[in-house]
Design a protein around this motif. Sequence first.
Motif, short mmCIF file in Angstrom:
data_model
loop_
_atom_site.label_atom_id
_atom_site.label_comp_id
_atom_site.label_asym_id
_atom_site.label_seq_id
_atom_site.Cartn_x
_atom_site.Cartn_y
_atom_site.Cartn_z
N LYS A 198 -14.03 18.24 8.00
CA LYS A 198 -15.02 19.30 7.79
C LYS A 198 -15.94 18.93 6.63
O LYS A 198 -15.72 17.96 5.91
CB LYS A 198 -14.33 20.64 7.51
CG LYS A 198 -13.63 21.23 8.72
CD LYS A 198 -13.03 22.59 8.37
CE LYS A 198 -12.48 23.31 9.60
NZ LYS A 198 -11.39 22.58 10.25
N LYS A 200 -18.59 20.90 3.45
CA LYS A 200 -18.80 22.17 2.75
C LYS A 200 -20.23 22.24 2.24
O LYS A 200 -20.81 21.24 1.81
CB LYS A 200 -17.80 22.34 1.61
CG LYS A 200 -17.86 21.30 0.52
CD LYS A 200 -16.77 21.57 -0.52
CE LYS A 200 -16.79 20.53 -1.63
NZ LYS A 200 -15.73 20.78 -2.63
N VAL A 212 -20.22 33.67 8.54
CA VAL A 212 -19.39 32.85 9.43
C VAL A 212 -20.06 32.79 10.81
O VAL A 212 -20.49 33.81 11.35
CB VAL A 212 -17.97 33.44 9.55
CG1 VAL A 212 -17.17 32.70 10.63
CG2 VAL A 212 -17.24 33.36 8.22
N GLY A 213 -20.16 31.60 11.36
CA GLY A 213 -20.80 31.42 12.66
C GLY A 213 -22.23 30.92 12.56
O GLY A 213 -22.78 30.45 13.56
N HIS A 233 -21.41 24.51 12.10
CA HIS A 233 -21.39 25.97 12.01
C HIS A 233 -20.42 26.40 10.91
O HIS A 233 -19.40 25.75 10.66
CB HIS A 233 -20.97 26.59 13.34
CG HIS A 233 -21.99 26.40 14.42
ND1 HIS A 233 -22.14 25.22 15.11
CD2 HIS A 233 -22.92 27.27 14.93
CE1 HIS A 233 -23.11 25.35 16.00
NE2 HIS A 233 -23.59 26.58 15.92
N ASN A 235 -17.53 27.88 9.16
CA ASN A 235 -16.17 28.21 9.58
C ASN A 235 -15.54 29.29 8.70
O ASN A 235 -14.80 30.14 9.17
CB ASN A 235 -15.32 26.94 9.56
CG ASN A 235 -13.89 27.16 10.00
OD1 ASN A 235 -13.02 27.44 9.18
ND2 ASN A 235 -13.63 27.04 11.30
N SER A 236 -15.85 29.23 7.40
CA SER A 236 -15.32 30.22 6.45
C SER A 236 -16.15 30.18 5.18
O SER A 236 -16.92 29.24 4.94
CB SER A 236 -13.84 29.95 6.14
OG SER A 236 -13.68 28.68 5.54
N GLU A 251 -17.81 23.49 10.11
CA GLU A 251 -17.21 22.76 11.24
C GLU A 251 -18.32 21.91 11.86
O GLU A 251 -19.28 22.46 12.41
CB GLU A 251 -16.66 23.73 12.27
CG GLU A 251 -15.94 23.08 13.44
CD GLU A 251 -14.54 22.62 13.07
OE1 GLU A 251 -14.15 21.54 13.57
OE2 GLU A 251 -13.87 23.31 12.30
#
Length: 284
Positions: A198, A200, A212-213, A233, A235-236, A251
């Motif tokens: 992943k 960041k 998110v998304g 996208h 993820n968190s 992600e």
Amino acid sequence: MNKNFKIVLVTLAVASLGCAGFSYNRKAPTFIENSYGYVITPLQSFNFSVLDWFSDISKYFKNINNLDAENKELKEDLLEARAELNRLKLIESENIQLESLVKLQQNYGQYSTIGAKVIAKDPGNWFDSFIIDKGTNYGLEKNMVVMNEDGLVGKISECGYNYSKVVSIINDTDAVSAESLRTNDIGYVVADFSGDAKCKMQYSDKNADILVGDEIVTSHLSEIFPEGISIGHVNSLTVDSQTSMQYAIIEPSVDFLKLKYVLVLDTSFEKEFIENTTSESEEQ
């Protein structure tokens, strides 16, 4: 001695004549023959049954051996069929990727582009860094953009004559200027190094509307990457407890387990074209 021998011969001759006469025109077996039949017939029947059983057992094992041979042959045929099916699926998958790269080239027609095949990668499940089959022989240089039909893959970190090494965004410590496609909030994307392939995205603006998304793409502030390439996208969301810096875990859009072909973009091509066109206009 001769007398006894003569007596024996006479006795046997008489017995033979008696038996011959007794059996002449007889209509039924004798008592002795019946007794013999009572004893011998069951034994013959048993012997025949045993021989028949052994014959059946022999045929059974012979059939088993034939079936084993047929099953082995069928299994081999099935394995070959599966291998051929997998090969055809792989070819189909590669063709799809190649077709996607051709369409991608058309979308980035303003740049000089070259398709390349992944020929090696570092140990591990992910394509953290890998080797492609093009190098300076095709005009490739360090920091050229690498992508596929799904989004941003990374950049060239090293060039040889007929190969180039690519560092992917899930392994790159250099920050990539990025933004939310939904809100245009700006941030910087780096590798997450959590082992989950992943990235960041960090952003200092506390008022940034990142959810998110949200899809994250390269921004117009990037010096290397063209604007609008999909990075991934959200993820968190998280906040660094020490620096209060806000992070979005991304992600990636690219599946870094299945890279086969990539497209290399020479973004300097457009810059050179613009600079040359501008210079010619000024001279006129």
